[in-house]
Motif scaffolding. Structure first.
Motif, short mmCIF file in Angstrom:
data_model
loop_
_atom_site.label_atom_id
_atom_site.label_comp_id
_atom_site.label_asym_id
_atom_site.label_seq_id
_atom_site.Cartn_x
_atom_site.Cartn_y
_atom_site.Cartn_z
N VAL A 163 0.84 -1.20 0.00
CA VAL A 163 0.00 0.00 0.00
C VAL A 163 0.87 1.25 0.00
O VAL A 163 0.63 2.20 -0.76
CB VAL A 163 -0.97 -0.01 1.20
N ALA A 164 1.89 1.25 0.85
CA ALA A 164 2.76 2.43 0.94
C ALA A 164 3.49 2.69 -0.37
O ALA A 164 3.62 3.84 -0.81
CB ALA A 164 3.77 2.24 2.07
N TYR A 165 3.92 1.63 -1.04
CA TYR A 165 4.64 1.78 -2.30
C TYR A 165 3.71 2.34 -3.38
O TYR A 165 4.10 3.23 -4.14
CB TYR A 165 5.21 0.44 -2.74
N PHE A 166 2.49 1.81 -3.44
CA PHE A 166 1.54 2.31 -4.43
C PHE A 166 1.18 3.77 -4.16
O PHE A 166 1.02 4.56 -5.10
CB PHE A 166 0.28 1.45 -4.45
N GLU A 167 1.03 4.13 -2.91
CA GLU A 167 0.70 5.52 -2.58
C GLU A 167 1.82 6.46 -3.01
O GLU A 167 1.56 7.58 -3.45
CB GLU A 167 0.42 5.65 -1.09
N GLU A 168 3.06 5.99 -2.89
CA GLU A 168 4.20 6.85 -3.22
C GLU A 168 4.48 6.89 -4.72
O GLU A 168 4.81 7.94 -5.28
CB GLU A 168 5.46 6.37 -2.48
N HIS A 169 4.33 5.74 -5.40
CA HIS A 169 4.79 5.65 -6.78
C HIS A 169 3.67 5.37 -7.79
O HIS A 169 3.92 5.38 -9.00
CB HIS A 169 5.83 4.53 -6.91
#
Length: 219
Positions: free
Chosen positions: A175-181
């Motif tokens: 989730v954190a990766y998708f939110e950032e990238h």
């Protein structure tokens, strides 16, 4: 000349502005081993329209009702780069992808041909990669690869277009990766496909509608 095709992905989330050609939400179909006219006829293009090579900006859909263009025809813009033919569409999906998934005979991949389609899938997200290096086709959502260990998969990974997924990563990490990238994902996918194919498409010509175009009906 615009460098590569990453710009198409960079405008993936852009609402199509009032331009003569195309800019936002473009789907791309690439093919080699098949002639340009044959590919476009398989997509539903008219032979006379192909021969005319009318700039896309000048295309007008015939009237479906008095004074109104047909709602069943969409513009497609096309060209060649190296050994590849490219077809651009901005109506929400790629005609080749809808035809292939609907098992339209003209859209089925053949031995000796390679089709690589990036369809925006606006009506049934997520955006999708379909790669047919021969008679078999493999699919991948944007953010994943086809799982075939192919040169395309390697290009996707090298461009950072394959995002972490479970069980290899935790849900929180995903989730954190998708939110950032996630916003840049389409640009990364198109950059990877550009690196794999060597195809470059002139952004200014596409936006101006200078490339030849045809009217085709969704499969």
């Amino acid at each position: 000349m615009s460098d590569g095709i990453a710009w198409i992905g960079a405008h993936h989330h852009t609402s199509s502005p009032a331009v003569p050609g195309m800019l936002g939400g473009i789907s791309l179909t690439l093919a080699r081993g098949v002639g340009t006219e044959e590919l476009l006829i398989n997509l539903g293009a008219d032979l006379d329209e192909l021969a005319a090579r009318t700039p896309c900006r000048e295309l007008r859909a015939p009237a479906g009702r008095p004074g109104q263009p047909s709602p069943y025809l969409n513009r497609a813009m096309y060209g060649t780069c190296g050994e590849w033919t490219y077809v651009l569409e901005d109506w929400g999906m790629a005609t080749w992808a809808t035809g292939y998934q609907g098992k339209a005979e003209a859209m089925l991949p053949c031995e000796g041909e390679e089709i690589l389609c990036l369809t925006a899938n606006r009506f049934s997200p997520p955006a999708l990669i379909i790669h047919a290096p021969d008679a078999c086709a493999y699919r991948a959502d944007f953010g994943t690869d086809t799982g075939q260990g192919s040169a395309l998969d390697a290009a996707l990974r090298a461009a950072g277009a394959v995002f972490p997924s479970m069980p290899g990563a935790s849900e929180a990490e995903v989730v954190a990766y998708f939110e950032e990238h996630g916003e840049r994902l389409p640009e990364l996918v198109f950059a990877a496909v550009g690196a794999y194919t060597g195809v470059a498409v002139d952004q200014d010509a596409v936006k101006a509608g200078d490339l030849p175009g045809v009217l085709i009906a969704p499969a």
